[in-house]
Design a protein around this motif. Structure first.
Motif, PDB file in Angstrom:
ATOM      1  N   VAL A  39      23.351  17.507  11.880  1.00  0.00           N
ATOM      2  CA  VAL A  39      22.086  18.226  11.954  1.00  0.00           C
ATOM      3  C   VAL A  39      22.400  19.708  12.120  1.00  0.00           C
ATOM      4  CG1 VAL A  39      21.811  17.877  14.442  1.00  0.00           C
ATOM      5  CG2 VAL A  39      19.804  18.326  13.039  1.00  0.00           C
ATOM      6  N   TYR A  40      21.691  20.528  11.395  1.00  0.00           N
ATOM      7  CA  TYR A  40      21.895  21.977  11.387  1.00  0.00           C
ATOM      8  C   TYR A  40      20.519  22.624  11.369  1.00  0.00           C
ATOM      9  CZ  TYR A  40      21.494  20.390   6.565  1.00  0.00           C
ATOM     10  OH  TYR A  40      21.081  19.746   5.427  1.00  0.00           O
ATOM     11  N   PRO A  41      20.396  23.917  11.595  1.00  0.00           N
ATOM     12  CA  PRO A  41      19.066  24.546  11.633  1.00  0.00           C
ATOM     13  C   PRO A  41      18.264  24.238  10.370  1.00  0.00           C
ATOM     14  CG  PRO A  41      20.717  26.081  12.426  1.00  0.00           C
ATOM     15  CD  PRO A  41      21.469  24.890  11.910  1.00  0.00           C
ATOM     16  N   GLY A  42      17.106  23.644  10.541  1.00  0.00           N
ATOM     17  CA  GLY A  42      16.242  23.254   9.434  1.00  0.00           C
ATOM     18  C   GLY A  42      16.269  21.771   9.144  1.00  0.00           C
ATOM     19  N   ALA A  43      17.390  21.101   9.423  1.00  0.00           N
ATOM     20  CA  ALA A  43      17.506  19.678   9.098  1.00  0.00           C
ATOM     21  C   ALA A  43      16.653  18.808  10.003  1.00  0.00           C
ATOM     22  CB  ALA A  43      18.968  19.235   9.178  1.00  0.00           C
ATOM     23  N   GLU A  44      16.275  19.312  11.150  1.00  0.00           N
ATOM     24  CA  GLU A  44      15.446  18.527  12.069  1.00  0.00           C
ATOM     25  C   GLU A  44      13.958  18.620  11.732  1.00  0.00           C
ATOM     26  OE1 GLU A  44      15.334  22.649  13.824  1.00  0.00           O
ATOM     27  OE2 GLU A  44      16.612  21.442  12.541  1.00  0.00           O
ATOM     28  N   LYS A  45      13.595  19.432  10.736  1.00  0.00           N
ATOM     29  CA  LYS A  45      12.197  19.664  10.400  1.00  0.00           C
ATOM     30  C   LYS A  45      11.662  18.562   9.484  1.00  0.00           C
ATOM     31  CE  LYS A  45      12.143  23.870  12.286  1.00  0.00           C
ATOM     32  NZ  LYS A  45      11.312  24.254  13.427  1.00  0.00           N
ATOM     33  N   ALA A  46      10.545  17.968   9.863  1.00  0.00           N
ATOM     34  CA  ALA A  46       9.844  16.999   9.018  1.00  0.00           C
ATOM     35  C   ALA A  46       8.646  17.695   8.398  1.00  0.00           C
ATOM     36  CB  ALA A  46       9.398  15.804   9.839  1.00  0.00           C
ATOM     37  N   VAL A  47       8.467  17.529   7.082  1.00  0.00           N
ATOM     38  CA  VAL A  47       7.369  18.200   6.395  1.00  0.00           C
ATOM     39  C   VAL A  47       6.513  17.168   5.679  1.00  0.00           C
ATOM     40  CG1 VAL A  47       8.786  20.261   6.088  1.00  0.00           C
ATOM     41  CG2 VAL A  47       8.638  18.595   4.243  1.00  0.00           C
ATOM     42  N   PRO A  48       5.209  17.431   5.543  1.00  0.00           N
ATOM     43  CA  PRO A  48       4.353  16.478   4.838  1.00  0.00           C
ATOM     44  C   PRO A  48       4.714  16.393   3.360  1.00  0.00           C
ATOM     45  CG  PRO A  48       3.073  18.331   5.746  1.00  0.00           C
ATOM     46  CD  PRO A  48       4.489  18.584   6.047  1.00  0.00           C
ATOM     47  N   GLY A  49       4.550  15.195   2.802  1.00  0.00           N
ATOM     48  CA  GLY A  49       4.749  15.010   1.375  1.00  0.00           C
ATOM     49  C   GLY A  49       6.170  14.744   0.946  1.00  0.00           C
ATOM     50  N   ALA A  50       7.076  14.555   1.903  1.00  0.00           N
ATOM     51  CA  ALA A  50       8.475  14.290   1.544  1.00  0.00           C
ATOM     52  C   ALA A  50       9.122  13.411   2.599  1.00  0.00           C
ATOM     53  CB  ALA A  50       9.262  15.601   1.407  1.00  0.00           C
ATOM     54  N   ASP A  51      10.028  12.554   2.172  1.00  0.00           N
ATOM     55  CA  ASP A  51      10.810  11.771   3.124  1.00  0.00           C
ATOM     56  C   ASP A  51      11.697  12.701   3.950  1.00  0.00           C
ATOM     57  OD1 ASP A  51       9.660   9.637   1.877  1.00  0.00           O
ATOM     58  OD2 ASP A  51      11.510   8.861   0.989  1.00  0.00           O
ATOM     59  N   HIS A  52      12.037  12.236   5.143  1.00  0.00           N
ATOM     60  CA  HIS A  52      12.911  13.005   6.038  1.00  0.00           C
ATOM     61  C   HIS A  52      14.205  12.227   6.237  1.00  0.00           C
ATOM     62  CE1 HIS A  52      13.390  15.311  10.118  1.00  0.00           C
ATOM     63  NE2 HIS A  52      14.242  15.722   9.196  1.00  0.00           N
ATOM     64  N   ASP A 126       5.470   8.034  13.784  1.00  0.00           N
ATOM     65  CA  ASP A 126       4.307   7.684  14.589  1.00  0.00           C
ATOM     66  C   ASP A 126       3.638   8.975  15.059  1.00  0.00           C
ATOM     67  OD1 ASP A 126       4.514   4.965  14.390  1.00  0.00           O
ATOM     68  OD2 ASP A 126       5.688   4.727  16.222  1.00  0.00           O
ATOM     69  N   GLY A 127       2.419   9.215  14.615  1.00  0.00           N
ATOM     70  CA  GLY A 127       1.747  10.455  14.969  1.00  0.00           C
ATOM     71  C   GLY A 127       2.362  11.634  14.232  1.00  0.00           C
ATOM     72  N   GLU A 128       2.048  12.832  14.693  1.00  0.00           N
ATOM     73  CA  GLU A 128       2.622  14.037  14.107  1.00  0.00           C
ATOM     74  C   GLU A 128       4.108  14.117  14.461  1.00  0.00           C
ATOM     75  OE1 GLU A 128       1.270  16.335  12.080  1.00  0.00           O
ATOM     76  OE2 GLU A 128      -0.477  15.022  11.993  1.00  0.00           O
ATOM     77  N   PRO A 129       4.945  14.535  13.500  1.00  0.00           N
ATOM     78  CA  PRO A 129       6.374  14.649  13.812  1.00  0.00           C
ATOM     79  C   PRO A 129       6.601  15.524  15.044  1.00  0.00           C
ATOM     80  CG  PRO A 129       6.004  14.919  11.460  1.00  0.00           C
ATOM     81  CD  PRO A 129       4.648  14.883  12.105  1.00  0.00           C
ATOM     82  N   GLY A 130       7.438  15.029  15.935  1.00  0.00           N
ATOM     83  CA  GLY A 130       7.742  15.753  17.156  1.00  0.00           C
ATOM     84  C   GLY A 130       6.773  15.509  18.287  1.00  0.00           C
ATOM     85  N   SER A 131       5.699  14.743  18.030  1.00  0.00           N
ATOM     86  CA  SER A 131       4.706  14.508  19.078  1.00  0.00           C
ATOM     87  C   SER A 131       5.161  13.449  20.075  1.00  0.00           C
ATOM     88  CB  SER A 131       3.363  14.090  18.465  1.00  0.00           C
ATOM     89  OG  SER A 131       3.480  12.843  17.777  1.00  0.00           O
ATOM     90  N   GLN A 132       6.136  12.642  19.710  1.00  0.00           N
ATOM     91  CA  GLN A 132       6.679  11.651  20.629  1.00  0.00           C
ATOM     92  C   GLN A 132       8.149  11.428  20.305  1.00  0.00           C
ATOM     93  OE1 GLN A 132       5.454   7.434  19.908  1.00  0.00           O
ATOM     94  NE2 GLN A 132       4.046   8.350  18.434  1.00  0.00           N
ATOM     95  N   PRO A 133       8.911  10.905  21.269  1.00  0.00           N
ATOM     96  CA  PRO A 133      10.348  10.756  21.062  1.00  0.00           C
ATOM     97  C   PRO A 133      10.667   9.819  19.894  1.00  0.00           C
ATOM     98  CG  PRO A 133       9.794  10.546  23.384  1.00  0.00           C
ATOM     99  CD  PRO A 133       8.493  10.540  22.633  1.00  0.00           C
ATOM    100  N   VAL A 134      11.705  10.162  19.184  1.00  0.00           N
ATOM    101  CA  VAL A 134      12.233   9.342  18.100  1.00  0.00           C
ATOM    102  C   VAL A 134      13.707   9.090  18.396  1.00  0.00           C
ATOM    103  CG1 VAL A 134      12.699   9.198  15.627  1.00  0.00           C
ATOM    104  CG2 VAL A 134      10.619  10.327  16.440  1.00  0.00           C
ATOM    105  N   SER A 135      14.132   7.845  18.236  1.00  0.00           N
ATOM    106  CA  SER A 135      15.540   7.549  18.503  1.00  0.00           C
ATOM    107  C   SER A 135      15.985   6.332  17.716  1.00  0.00           C
ATOM    108  CB  SER A 135      15.791   7.326  19.994  1.00  0.00           C
ATOM    109  OG  SER A 135      15.024   6.249  20.473  1.00  0.00           O
ATOM    110  N   LEU A 136      17.287   6.290  17.467  1.00  0.00           N
ATOM    111  CA  LEU A 136      17.927   5.108  16.908  1.00  0.00           C
ATOM    112  C   LEU A 136      18.346   4.191  18.040  1.00  0.00           C
ATOM    113  CD1 LEU A 136      20.168   6.857  14.250  1.00  0.00           C
ATOM    114  CD2 LEU A 136      18.302   5.291  13.734  1.00  0.00           C
ATOM    115  N   LEU A 137      18.233   2.881  17.812  1.00  0.00           N
ATOM    116  CA  LEU A 137      18.716   1.885  18.759  1.00  0.00           C
ATOM    117  C   LEU A 137      19.845   1.098  18.104  1.00  0.00           C
ATOM    118  CD1 LEU A 137      15.456   0.300  20.246  1.00  0.00           C
ATOM    119  CD2 LEU A 137      16.899   2.075  21.266  1.00  0.00           C
TER     120      LEU A 137
END
Length: 315
Positions: A39-52, A126-137
Motif C-alpha cells: 500500500v502506498y499513497p493513493g492505494a488506500e482510496k476507494a472510489v465509486p464506479g470501480a473495483d478496489h 459495507d456503507g461508505e468506504p472508511g465508515s467502518q473497519p475493514v480487515s482480512l481474517l
C-alpha cells in the motif's frame, strides 16, 4: 511517512476464543507468518464506479506448511484468494465454524519457507468506504485467527479509462510468490521491508520513481498515434493494459496475468519474466484526457519527438 508496513501490528486470537475444535495438524502458527501489505499513497482510496484492489505477500519462515481459510469483513461483495501458476484461486472455502460474519475466499496454502501473493478485489464496502473497519481474517482449522486491518479511505472518482486515453500510474508488479520485480512507488522503495526481487536496484529504481505516462490501446499497441509517442507516453503489456481499461481516475485495481498476457511473447525468450505468471496492483494517479485527430500527426514540440522516426532513413 511509510505506508507499506500497516500489516505488522496484527491481532492474533487464541483458538479458545472461537469455540472451534483443534485439529490434529493445524499447520504453522499464524502469528509466525510474515505479512506484507503493498500500500502506498493513493492505494488506500476507494472510489465509486470501480473495483478496489489490494495485494499482500504472505511469507512462511517456519519449517511447517501453513494452511488456512481467508475471509474479509466490512465488505459486501469481493473476490479474494491466493495466486498460483495457473490463476487466482477465489472459490469460497469457509471454516467449519466461522468466528465472525465475513465473505470467504479461496483457502490459502503457504509452503514451509515459501511465500504467496494474496489478492483482494472489492466491489462494494459495507456503507461508505472508511465508515467502518475493514480487515482480512485468516483462520486456521483449529480456530486460531490472525486479523489484517486494511486502511480504506473514500475518494472521488475520475473519468473512466478508455482506449485512446492518456493516463499516469503508480504500480507494483509481483511474481505469484509475492516478491516484487518492479515498482515505481517511492514509498515502497523507501520501505526497508519491501520484498524486492534481486533484479531491483533500489537506487536506480528510486531515480525512476515518477508516475508512468501511458497510452491506453484497444487491441494492439500499434494504435498509438504519433503525437502520443512524441509526448513520451508509452504502451504496456496486454494484461496491464486490460487492467487500465477496467479503472477510473484515482482508482486502484489488482489483476492476475497469465504468462501470455505479460512478457511471454514470441521472440522474447531472453526476457527475465518470460514464462512467468504475474500480478499487478495499479493506481491511476492522473487521467490526462483522450487523444484525437490532432495527435495523429507528429508533434515536434513533444519532449520525445525524434525526427528520425519520421525519416525514410530512420530505423
Amino acid at each position: 511517512m511509510r505506508f507499506a508496513r500497516v500489516a505488522l501490528a496484527l491481532p492474533l486470537l487464541a483458538a479458545a476464543l472461537t469455540g472451534c475444535l483443534e485439529s490434529d495438524d493445524p499447520g504453522a502458527d499464524l502469528g509466525a507468518l510474515d505479512l506484507y501489505l503493498f500500500v502506498y499513497p493513493g492505494a488506500e482510496k476507494a472510489v465509486p464506479g470501480a473495483d478496489h484492489g489490494w495485494l499482500l505477500r504472505l511469507g512462511n519462515p517456519t519449517d511447517t506448511p501453513a494452511s488456512f481459510h481467508a475471509g474479509v469483513v466490512g465488505v459486501r461483495s469481493a473476490q479474494l484468494g491466493p495466486a498460483g501458476d495457473d490463476g487466482w484461486r477465489t472459490t469460497p472455502s469457509p471454516p467449519a465454524e466461522a468466528p465472525r460474519e465475513a465473505l470467504w475466499g479461496g483457502r490459502v496454502a503457504v509452503p514451509a519457507g515459501g511465500s504467496v501473493a494474496f489478492l483482494l478485489n472489492v466491489q462494494t464496502y459495507d456503507g461508505e468506504p472508511g465508515s467502518q473497519p475493514v480487515s482480512l481474517l485468516f483462520v486456521r482449522d483449529d480456530g486460531q485467527i490472525r486479523e489484517v486491518p486494511l486502511p480504506v479511505e473514500a475518494d472521488v472518482a475520475g473519468p473512466a479509462v478508455r482506449p485512446g486515453d492518456h493516463v499516469r500510474t503508480v504500480t507494483v508488479g509481483v511474481w505469484v510468490n509475492g516478491t516484487s520485480f518492479y515498482t515505481n512507488s517511492a514509498s515502497l522503495l523507501d520501505d526497508p521491508g519491501f520484498p524486492a526481487g534481486g533484479n531491483i536496484d533500489p537506487a536506480e529504481a528510486r531515480a525512476e520513481a515518477d508516475p508512468l505516462a501511458i497510452y491506453v490501446y484497444d487491441r494492439d499497441r500499434s494504435e498509438q498515434p504519433n503525437g502520443s509517442r512524441d509526448t513520451c507516453h508509452g504502451t504496456t503489456i496486454d494484461g496491464y493494459n486490460a487492467l487500465l481499461r477496467s479503472q477510473v481516475g484515482s482508482s486502484t485495481g489488482v489483476r492476475f496475468l497469465q504468462p501470455g498476457e505479460g512478457y511471454t511473447q514470441p521472440g522474447g525468450e531472453d526476457h527475465f519474466l518470460y514464462g512467468d505468471a504475474l500480478v499487478f496492483l495499479n493506481t491511476v494517479v492522473a487521467h490526462e484526457g483522450t487523444t484525437g485527430p490532432a495527435d495523429a500527426a507528429p508533434n515536434p514540440q513533444g519532449a520525445c519527438f525524434d525526427a528520425q522516426r519520421y525519416s525514410p532513413l530512420g530505423s
